[in-house]
Motif scaffolding. Structure first.
Motif, mmCIF file in Angstrom:
data_model
loop_
_atom_site.group_PDB
_atom_site.id
_atom_site.type_symbol
_atom_site.label_atom_id
_atom_site.label_comp_id
_atom_site.label_asym_id
_atom_site.label_seq_id
_atom_site.Cartn_x
_atom_site.Cartn_y
_atom_site.Cartn_z
ATOM 1 N N VAL A 164 0.752 -1.212 -0.082
ATOM 2 C CA VAL A 164 -0.073 -0.101 0.162
ATOM 3 C C VAL A 164 0.895 1.141 -0.026
ATOM 4 O O VAL A 164 0.557 2.409 -0.480
ATOM 5 C CB VAL A 164 -0.927 0.040 1.262
ATOM 6 N N ARG A 195 2.035 1.453 -3.583
ATOM 7 C CA ARG A 195 0.772 1.388 -4.643
ATOM 8 C C ARG A 195 -0.208 2.547 -4.558
ATOM 9 O O ARG A 195 -0.629 3.489 -5.239
ATOM 10 C CB ARG A 195 0.278 0.166 -4.564
ATOM 11 N N HIS A 196 -0.331 2.880 -3.128
ATOM 12 C CA HIS A 196 -1.328 4.191 -2.819
ATOM 13 C C HIS A 196 -0.861 5.330 -2.234
ATOM 14 O O HIS A 196 -1.271 6.217 -1.924
ATOM 15 C CB HIS A 196 -2.431 3.617 -2.173
ATOM 16 N N ARG A 240 -8.513 0.267 -0.720
ATOM 17 C CA ARG A 240 -7.102 0.495 -1.280
ATOM 18 C C ARG A 240 -6.061 -0.445 -0.475
ATOM 19 O O ARG A 240 -5.952 -0.179 0.862
ATOM 20 C CB ARG A 240 -6.694 1.924 -1.124
ATOM 21 N N MET A 294 0.119 -3.751 -9.457
ATOM 22 C CA MET A 294 0.316 -2.029 -9.711
ATOM 23 C C MET A 294 0.807 -1.973 -11.225
ATOM 24 O O MET A 294 1.764 -2.871 -11.607
ATOM 25 C CB MET A 294 1.517 -1.729 -8.751
#
Length: 234
Positions: free
Chosen positions: A127, A130-131, A166, A171
């Motif tokens: 995370v 990716r976020h 999320r 990805m």
């Protein structure tokens, strides 16, 4: 229902990025794209198909690797088999003819384009990558879980994780459209287009070039994404 305006389009391959100098000796970052040659394999009309569109084929392929349905499609058009196909909705589809070849000179310096491609795949990512999560605390008893997402549940009600949460996962490798890029230079002898800025995808990746939706006054649904087993996904 969206209107269909006049669009120009090509399929091509991203060769990489470089830089050139403009008239004011300023550095201009450009992406070099092998644009075409593309072959017209089908012309659709509102009377027969319900809408006006032109189908373009691009890329060499061995005949033995072409499926029988697709081989029959190319034979009907009277053209050599190609690896990728794309359908472009445009109001002037009737002006195209079967077997017609389109090259980089379809566009000119100063034109505005939308570039559709598949972004680079990044594999499985957490995370934070990716976020953009900040992760857990680095102190106060947190042990070997600094890159974890934290709490994701919703207590006893509704006792499940909501869709769209999320989380870690695959990805990249998604269809991406970059709007309103400028054509800096056209090399018709080598079928090259130099486009200002970056475009999605890796080197030698398939990209679709079409007239800018913003510049032409069309709508986002005027062009259909390329459909190919090894190309740009819809």
């Amino acid at each position: 229902m969206s209107r269909t305006t006049t669009f120009k389009g090509l399929l091509g391959a991203k060769l990489g990025m470089t830089q050139i100098f403009d008239q004011n000796a300023r550095v201009v970052p450009v992406t070099v794209i092998q644009a075409g040659p593309c072959t017209v394999t089908q012309v659709k009309s509102p009377e027969r198909d319900g809408y006006a569109a032109v189908q373009l084929a691009f890329g060499e392929i061995k005949p033995k690797r072409v499926t029988k349905p697709r081989a029959g499609h190319f034979a009907k058009a009277g053209v050599e088999p190609r690896r990728h196909l794309v359908e472009l909705r445009t109001a002037d589809a009737a002006d195209y003819t079967l077997g017609q070849t389109l090259a980089a000179d379809v566009f000119a310096a100063g034109d505005r384009l939308d570039v559709v491609g598949v972004s680079k795949g990044k594999g499985f990512a957490g995370v934070m990558k990716r976020h953009g999560f900040k992760g857990l605390s680095a102190s106060h008893g947190t042990e070997r879980k600094h890159r974890s997402p934290g709490s994701v549940g919703a207590c006893a009600t509704p006792s499940r994780i909501f869709k769209g949460m999320r989380m870690a996962g695959h990805m990249g490798h998604q269809r991406v459209t970059v709007l309103n890029l400028e054509v800096v230079k056209v090399d018709p002898d080598r079928n090259l287009l130099l486009i200002r800025g970056a475009v999605p995808g890796p080197k030698r990746g398939l990209v679709m070039l079409r007239s800018s939706v913003k510049g032409s006054g069309g709508s986002g649904s005027a062009a259909v994404a390329p459909g190919s087993t090894k190309g740009v996904r819809g």
